[in-house]
Design a protein around this motif. Structure first.
Motif, mmCIF file in Angstrom:
data_model
loop_
_atom_site.group_PDB
_atom_site.id
_atom_site.type_symbol
_atom_site.label_atom_id
_atom_site.label_comp_id
_atom_site.label_asym_id
_atom_site.label_seq_id
_atom_site.Cartn_x
_atom_site.Cartn_y
_atom_site.Cartn_z
ATOM 1 N N ALA A 83 15.225 77.413 68.715
ATOM 2 C CA ALA A 83 14.102 77.699 69.605
ATOM 3 C C ALA A 83 14.307 79.022 70.330
ATOM 4 O O ALA A 83 15.376 79.275 70.880
ATOM 5 C CB ALA A 83 13.922 76.563 70.607
ATOM 6 N N GLY A 84 13.302 79.885 70.291
ATOM 7 C CA GLY A 84 13.344 81.165 70.975
ATOM 8 C C GLY A 84 14.084 82.265 70.243
ATOM 9 O O GLY A 84 14.256 83.352 70.777
ATOM 10 N N CYS A 85 14.530 81.998 69.023
ATOM 11 C CA CYS A 85 15.307 82.978 68.269
ATOM 12 C C CYS A 85 14.672 83.239 66.908
ATOM 13 O O CYS A 85 13.962 82.386 66.361
ATOM 14 C CB CYS A 85 16.729 82.457 68.042
ATOM 15 S SG CYS A 85 17.661 82.207 69.558
ATOM 16 N N GLU A 86 14.976 84.408 66.362
ATOM 17 C CA GLU A 86 14.523 84.757 65.023
ATOM 18 C C GLU A 86 15.221 83.857 64.003
ATOM 19 O O GLU A 86 16.408 83.551 64.138
ATOM 20 C CB GLU A 86 14.881 86.223 64.747
ATOM 21 C CG GLU A 86 14.579 86.673 63.345
ATOM 22 C CD GLU A 86 15.120 88.074 63.048
ATOM 23 O OE1 GLU A 86 14.808 88.581 61.963
ATOM 24 O OE2 GLU A 86 15.844 88.640 63.886
ATOM 25 N N THR A 87 14.489 83.428 62.977
ATOM 26 C CA THR A 87 15.091 82.654 61.895
ATOM 27 C C THR A 87 16.007 83.557 61.087
ATOM 28 O O THR A 87 15.659 84.688 60.781
ATOM 29 C CB THR A 87 14.002 82.060 60.982
ATOM 30 O OG1 THR A 87 13.207 81.167 61.759
ATOM 31 C CG2 THR A 87 14.598 81.304 59.798
ATOM 32 N N VAL A 88 17.194 83.060 60.754
ATOM 33 C CA VAL A 88 18.118 83.780 59.890
ATOM 34 C C VAL A 88 18.035 83.127 58.520
ATOM 35 O O VAL A 88 18.316 81.933 58.376
ATOM 36 C CB VAL A 88 19.560 83.731 60.442
ATOM 37 C CG1 VAL A 88 20.538 84.323 59.438
ATOM 38 C CG2 VAL A 88 19.641 84.466 61.761
ATOM 39 N N ARG A 89 17.622 83.911 57.521
ATOM 40 C CA ARG A 89 17.482 83.406 56.158
ATOM 41 C C ARG A 89 18.601 83.956 55.281
ATOM 42 O O ARG A 89 18.715 85.166 55.106
ATOM 43 C CB ARG A 89 16.136 83.792 55.580
ATOM 44 C CG ARG A 89 14.984 83.195 56.344
ATOM 45 C CD ARG A 89 13.634 83.499 55.697
ATOM 46 N NE ARG A 89 12.542 83.208 56.605
ATOM 47 C CZ ARG A 89 12.167 82.004 57.000
ATOM 48 N NH1 ARG A 89 12.819 80.961 56.563
ATOM 49 N NH2 ARG A 89 11.167 81.839 57.825
ATOM 50 N N ILE A 90 19.401 83.052 54.750
ATOM 51 C CA ILE A 90 20.462 83.397 53.815
ATOM 52 C C ILE A 90 19.917 83.065 52.427
ATOM 53 O O ILE A 90 19.662 81.901 52.120
ATOM 54 C CB ILE A 90 21.750 82.589 54.103
ATOM 55 C CG1 ILE A 90 22.203 82.762 55.549
ATOM 56 C CG2 ILE A 90 22.834 82.948 53.094
ATOM 57 C CD1 ILE A 90 22.530 84.164 55.965
ATOM 58 N N THR A 91 19.708 84.092 51.608
ATOM 59 C CA THR A 91 19.119 83.907 50.280
ATOM 60 C C THR A 91 19.974 84.595 49.223
ATOM 61 O O THR A 91 20.815 85.440 49.540
ATOM 62 C CB THR A 91 17.686 84.475 50.227
ATOM 63 O OG1 THR A 91 17.728 85.860 50.566
ATOM 64 C CG2 THR A 91 16.755 83.733 51.185
ATOM 65 N N GLN A 92 19.740 84.240 47.986
ATOM 66 C CA GLN A 92 20.429 84.802 46.822
ATOM 67 C C GLN A 92 21.941 84.749 46.945
ATOM 68 O O GLN A 92 22.651 85.613 46.438
ATOM 69 C CB GLN A 92 19.958 86.234 46.550
ATOM 70 C CG GLN A 92 18.493 86.321 46.197
ATOM 71 C CD GLN A 92 18.093 87.735 45.861
ATOM 72 O OE1 GLN A 92 18.841 88.481 45.241
ATOM 73 N NE2 GLN A 92 16.881 88.116 46.260
ATOM 74 N N GLY A 93 22.449 83.733 47.650
ATOM 75 C CA GLY A 93 23.884 83.571 47.790
ATOM 76 C C GLY A 93 24.523 83.263 46.443
ATOM 77 O O GLY A 93 23.981 82.467 45.666
ATOM 78 N N ARG A 94 25.634 83.904 46.171
ATOM 79 C CA ARG A 94 26.373 83.652 44.928
ATOM 80 C C ARG A 94 27.850 83.755 45.197
ATOM 81 O O ARG A 94 28.287 84.523 46.063
ATOM 82 C CB ARG A 94 25.948 84.622 43.847
ATOM 83 C CG ARG A 94 26.110 86.074 44.232
ATOM 84 C CD ARG A 94 25.579 87.027 43.207
ATOM 85 N NE ARG A 94 24.136 86.958 43.190
ATOM 86 C CZ ARG A 94 23.349 87.804 42.580
ATOM 87 N NH1 ARG A 94 23.861 88.801 41.923
ATOM 88 N NH2 ARG A 94 22.051 87.683 42.616
ATOM 89 N N PHE A 95 28.610 82.968 44.458
ATOM 90 C CA PHE A 95 30.059 82.988 44.629
ATOM 91 C C PHE A 95 30.737 82.655 43.307
ATOM 92 O O PHE A 95 30.159 81.975 42.448
ATOM 93 C CB PHE A 95 30.511 81.991 45.708
ATOM 94 C CG PHE A 95 30.183 80.555 45.379
ATOM 95 C CD1 PHE A 95 31.118 79.750 44.747
ATOM 96 C CD2 PHE A 95 28.952 80.029 45.676
ATOM 97 C CE1 PHE A 95 30.823 78.419 44.431
ATOM 98 C CE2 PHE A 95 28.636 78.712 45.370
ATOM 99 C CZ PHE A 95 29.579 77.906 44.744
ATOM 100 N N ASP A 96 31.925 83.164 43.134
ATOM 101 C CA ASP A 96 32.754 82.917 41.954
ATOM 102 C C ASP A 96 34.188 82.881 42.468
ATOM 103 O O ASP A 96 34.818 83.922 42.651
ATOM 104 C CB ASP A 96 32.549 84.027 40.921
ATOM 105 C CG ASP A 96 33.392 83.822 39.690
ATOM 106 O OD1 ASP A 96 33.861 82.695 39.438
ATOM 107 O OD2 ASP A 96 33.619 84.821 38.955
ATOM 108 N N MET A 97 34.675 81.678 42.766
ATOM 109 C CA MET A 97 35.941 81.546 43.490
ATOM 110 C C MET A 97 36.991 80.766 42.710
ATOM 111 O O MET A 97 36.677 79.839 41.966
ATOM 112 C CB MET A 97 35.703 80.827 44.815
ATOM 113 C CG MET A 97 34.745 81.544 45.763
ATOM 114 S SD MET A 97 35.305 83.165 46.304
ATOM 115 C CE MET A 97 36.765 82.733 47.217
ATOM 116 N N LYS A 98 38.220 81.152 42.924
ATOM 117 C CA LYS A 98 39.377 80.398 42.467
ATOM 118 C C LYS A 98 39.928 79.692 43.705
ATOM 119 O O LYS A 98 40.024 80.300 44.764
ATOM 120 C CB LYS A 98 40.421 81.346 41.898
ATOM 121 C CG LYS A 98 41.051 80.801 40.661
ATOM 122 C CD LYS A 98 41.738 81.916 39.911
ATOM 123 C CE LYS A 98 42.725 81.377 38.930
ATOM 124 N NZ LYS A 98 42.288 80.421 37.986
#
Length: 161
Positions: free
Chosen positions: A145-160
């Motif tokens: 409430a009262g804050c800008e929405t933070v959109r995390i998109t196109q997330g990708r990972f390749d982890m060991k």
């Protein structure tokens, strides 16, 4: 050359997302409201992953942080009941989360104050226990409430792990 370089959009977070690989290259990146975010390899920057097949039916976590002058950012994507490749919802419980924090943004200093977004997901596309590789994609949005929405998109990972 002038034409091609003028088409490149340089971001304050970085220039490009890492390639979508499935080889355990220890890479991760995503867009934060359309701006590229990747960890910069260095002594203070971190990117790590963890998988424990014995806890909560299989617990996976990837997290990272970036320390820049006057602006520290970090993220975590974590879920449970992971025993193979598949689609998992995020931000539906305290054990299945997608979070992003920015030290200069008052709204997102405290992750516990965010409102869950039920369209958030973690999609594991490669799950190789023999080689210790987990790869995939993720997306989520954080609102408060009262804050800008933070959109995390196109997330990708390749982890060991």
């Amino acid at each position: 050359i002038v034409t091609s370089s003028s088409n490149c959009k340089k971001s304050l977070f970085g220039e490009n997302l890492p390639a979508a690989t499935q080889e355990g290259k220890n890479t991760c990146g995503f867009l934060v409201n359309g701006e590229v975010w990747t960890p910069e390899r260095g002594s203070l920057d971190e990117l790590s992953s963890y998988y424990d097949p014995t806890f909560n039916g299989g617990t996976f976590q990837i997290n990272g942080s970036k320390y820049e002058p006057g602006n520290n950012t970090s993220f975590v994507v974590a879920s449970y009941n992971i025993s193979g490749a598949g689609y998992y919802k995020l931000n539906v419980s305290p054990d299945a989360v997608g979070k992003f924090s920015n030290s200069t943004n008052y709204c997102f200093r405290n992750w516990d104050d965010t409102i869950p977004n039920h369209n958030a997901f973690l999609n594991i596309t490669k799950f190789d226990l023999q080689k210790g590789i987990i790869s995939g994609t993720f997306e989520f949005a954080l609102t408060k409430a009262g804050c800008e929405t933070v959109r995390i998109t196109q997330g990708r990972f390749d982890m060991k792990y």
